[in-house]
Design an enzyme around this catalytic site. Structure first.
Site, PDB file in Angstrom:
ATOM      1  N   VAL A 130       0.873  -1.169   0.000  1.00 34.64           N
ATOM      2  CA  VAL A 130       0.000   0.000   0.000  1.00 34.64           C
ATOM      3  C   VAL A 130       0.907   1.215   0.000  1.00 34.64           C
ATOM      4  O   VAL A 130       1.984   1.178   0.581  1.00 34.64           O
ATOM      5  CB  VAL A 130      -0.890  -0.007   1.260  1.00 34.64           C
ATOM      6  CG1 VAL A 130      -1.849   1.150   1.259  1.00 34.64           C
ATOM      7  CG2 VAL A 130      -1.637  -1.312   1.361  1.00 34.64           C
ATOM      8  N   CYS A 131       0.473   2.276  -0.661  1.00 32.51           N
ATOM      9  CA  CYS A 131       1.302   3.479  -0.706  1.00 32.51           C
ATOM     10  C   CYS A 131       1.558   3.974   0.718  1.00 32.51           C
ATOM     11  O   CYS A 131       0.646   4.095   1.522  1.00 32.51           O
ATOM     12  CB  CYS A 131       0.610   4.574  -1.497  1.00 32.51           C
ATOM     13  SG  CYS A 131       1.628   6.034  -1.652  1.00 32.51           S
TER      14      CYS A 131
END
Lengths: 149, 574
Positions: free
Chosen positions: A86-87
């Site tokens: 996930v960013c």
């Protein structure tokens, strides 16, 4: 280090004492800095009833630095990469030391409920999400059925 | 006639024991000096033991300080326009309103400072006390009510008179009533006046001439107060003291580490949020080390209060505090002076020069030599280097088209240069804002510079704000190639680079890790990217210029044959 251990201890006892209905969290082995959590897909979303496993890597500087996340369940989502990452900006942008692991899981649930196609990690999925919502929902449901049990 | 002093004395005793410190006795004493002068001296007795009731002394009266019980979300409201006008109107009020500005941040608990809102609100936990002065007539309590007077700084005379009138109705013959008065004022006065949970201070001028000496409602004011708004500083300072006192009474749980600490080991911020000193230190040190000075703020999510500099100085270690000050200067557009060790130069965007307030050295940003106003760098015989030309930020001067074109031209040259350099791996690129070399080894192409925090696209080197850049243009958020394994580039690069610079030697910048070649065996290296000076021989950062070579064992011109001197070395470009 002392702060993070004490705090993680407290957080895990809190979660075990009053377990939330839509997620579980546990420590992997003896290491307080590695957590495993599952989030149940929110209702009225294509991820409904899916069990998504997440690995949380908690830095020694926690809670002053946010934990790192990784989905171990495959998921069809514009903001989650195919390998599950996930960013990092998702958490680091508005991170505050008062936020708990439980708040992190809440954020993830919100992300499942409302994907953000404006800052995608999977550009194609984001395009599909914007242009052809039905196809996206269908694909997401299929993934969910296949992997998130 | 038989007066009931016993009952009166009894009431005084009860009040004394219940209210202790907020119950005072006032009287005047006649003093006769030796030369025959007479004057009256105020005699105030505050201590519980000293108060004694003497019914024969007619000057004696008692004062009760009543602190009101406020509802939890009590607020004091001020019209924004009033506050602004007030500070301009008169000189006397300018002083008061500056104090109110100062304490504005002080009491700014849940205060919303949005410009569009009509009112400024201050959350208040305690208001200054009301004073109830009373005296017993001889036939109290059988026949008449006590004589009393109410005074307060934050209620209008009208409001106080309404309270006074209501207090009159509370008296029944034969009943001791003072305690009843106090109780009613404490709990019900605000509701009775219809104030609910907010007090609005207006700017309407108050004419104090009509105040009557014998009036039972007095406005406690200072001589230069003109309206209810003048009370604001007093309310805020009282509130700030009181909330601190209340805070210090108990121990509290730190919202970060969940440990209980006494108030002395916690820090309370101006926004009234608090955290323990240990967590405060950790927040400061960790965020300074990771250069996130924007995170040095209240840890409550969504609270905009930042730490003030004293808090940071106490909490952070000395090293980190020095680092913090540097970061603040960098963020304000200052740059380290290249001429003197401790100087900070400000950048003048109009003349494209810097000026150091320490050594008074002024530098042209184009050619990094001394500033030469009104003359092109070429005309003074010093050709600007492409890299320094490109260092100019286009956005600094948008009006000058000629300069802008020139910069873009040089930037293009520079980009081309980067592309052509075979030693420079695709994974190392300069930040488009500060030209620090940024090495991407993982993740997406939206990069944040570790030096200046500028966000940019790693592919086209454009400054961007969010991910929308990757949706619209040709740049891909993720490049298809696998990242180059960590720690393999530098050695390879150094080897290649060393060969290209005629085996003169090269080293990585100790600050930003850019590669710098040694030029003509000069050991004094200047990093082209971050402008750090280093010694090639002892591999340390030099702050004192070439003085380093006279004070240490290092030689400025190194190994085999010394060649003609240049004080600062430019990297060799091809």
């Amino acid at each position: 280090m002392a702060t993070s251990n004490k705090r993680l201890q407290k957080e895990i006892t809190d979660i075990l004492k009053t377990p939330p209905t839509w997620c579980t969290a546990q420590v992997v082995g003896d290491n307080l800095h590695k957590w495993k959590a599952t989030v149940i897909g929110p209702e009225n979303s294509p991820y409904e009833k899916g069990n998504f496993e997440i690995e949380l890597d908690i830095p020694v500087d926690y809670p002053f630095k946010p934990p790192a996340l990784k989905f171990t369940t495959k998921i069809y989502h514009p903001n989650i990469k195919s390998d599950g990452t996930v960013c990092s900006e998702l958490l680091s942008q508005n991170w505050s030391p008062q936020l708990k692991i439980f708040d992190v899981l809440t954020t993830i649930r919100l992300l499942l409920q409302e994907p953000n196609p404006e800052s995608p990690l999977e550009v194609e999925i984001a395009q599909q999400f914007k242009n052809d919502r039905n196809a996206f929902n269908k694909a997401a449901k299929e993934y969910c059925k296949k992997y998130a049990k | 006639m038989d007066f009931d002093y016993d009952l009166q004395q009894q009431e005084i005793a009860v009040l004394k024991s219940i209210f202790a410190d907020s119950f005072h006795q006032h009287s005047t004493k006649k003093v006769v000096e030796e030369n025959g002068d007479e004057y009256y001296k105020a005699d105030i007795r505050k201590s519980r033991e000293e108060i004694s009731y003497d019914p024969t002394n007619e000057d004696c009266y008692f004062q009760m300080k009543i602190t009101l019980n406020l509802p939890e979300d009590f607020k004091v409201k001020v019209k924004r326009s009033d506050l602004v006008n007030n500070s301009i109107s008169t000189t006397t009020t300018t002083t008061t309103s500056t104090t109110s500005r100062l304490s504005l941040g002080h009491a700014g608990h849940d205060e919303k400072k949005e410009d569009e809102s009509e009112y400024i609100e201050y959350a208040i936990v305690s208001l200054p006390c009301l004073s109830l002065n009373f005296q017993y007539p001889q036939n109290y309590p059988q026949e008449s009510a006590p004589l009393f007077q109410l005074s307060c700084s934050w209620l209008t005379i009208d409001q106080m008179e309404r309270i006074v009138e209501h207090l009159d109705t509370l008296f029944d013959k034969g009943e001791l009533v003072i305690f009843k008065y106090i109780d009613w004022v404490k709990d019900n006065a605000l509701d009775y006046l219809g104030l609910g949970n907010e007090l609005l201070l207006t700017n309407d001028p108050i004419n104090s001439d009509f105040e009557l000496i014998g009036s039972r409602a007095q406005w406690e004011h200072e001589y230069n107060w003109v309206s209810m708004l003048s009370v604001l500083p007093r309310i805020l300072s009282h509130n700030s003291h009181e909330s601190k006192r209340l805070f210090s009474l108990n121990s509290h749980t730190c919202p970060i580490c969940y440990c209980d600490y006494p108030a002395s080991e916690m820090t309370i911020l101006q926004c009234n949020h608090f955290l323990c000193n240990e967590c405060l230190s950790a927040t400061c040190n960790i965020n300074i080390q990771s250069k996130n000075i924007q995170l040095l703020k209240c840890t409550e999510p969504d609270c905009p209060q930042t730490f003030d500099i004293n808090t940071i100085q106490h909490a952070a270690s000395a090293d980190n505090f020095a680092k913090y000050q540097d970061l603040v200067k960098l963020s304000k557009g200052y740059t380290k002076c290249t001429n003197c060790p401790n100087g900070w130069a400000f950048i003048d965007v109009h003349t494209q020069s810097t000026f150091c307030s320490n050594c008074y050295f002024s530098k042209c940003l184009m050619c990094t030599n001394g500033f030469h106003p009104g003359v092109y760098c070429e005309d003074v015989g010093r050709a600007p280097t492409p890299i320094n030309k490109a260092n100019l930020m286009v956005k600094r001067d948008k009006s000058n088209q000629k300069l802008k074109d020139k910069i873009q031209e040089f930037q293009a040259v520079k980009q081309e240069e980067w592309k052509n350099r075979n030693f420079m791996d695709r994974r190392c690129k300069p930040c488009p804002y500060c030209h620090m070399m940024i090495w991407k080894y993982d993740g997406c192409s939206k990069m944040a510079c570790t030096n200046c925090s500028t966000k940019f696209c790693f592919i086209c080197l454009k400054i961007i704000q969010d991910y929308s850049h990757f949706n619209t243009g040709t740049c891909q958020l993720f490049e298809l190639e696998t990242p180059v394994p960590v720690f393999t580039i530098p050695t390879k690069l150094i080897q290649e680079f060393t060969q290209q610079s005629n085996d003169c030697g090269a080293m990585k910048c100790l600050r930003c890790r850019s590669l710098i070649a040694r030029y003509k065996f000069n050991n004094h290296l200047l990093c082209f990217s971050c402008k750090t000076e280093m010694c090639y021989q002892c591999k340390t950062i030099i702050n004192s210029g070439t003085k380093h070579y006279t004070t240490s064992s290092c030689q400025q011109h190194g190994d085999p044959t010394p060649v003609a001197t240049t004080t600062t070395t430019q990297p060799k470009t091809q």
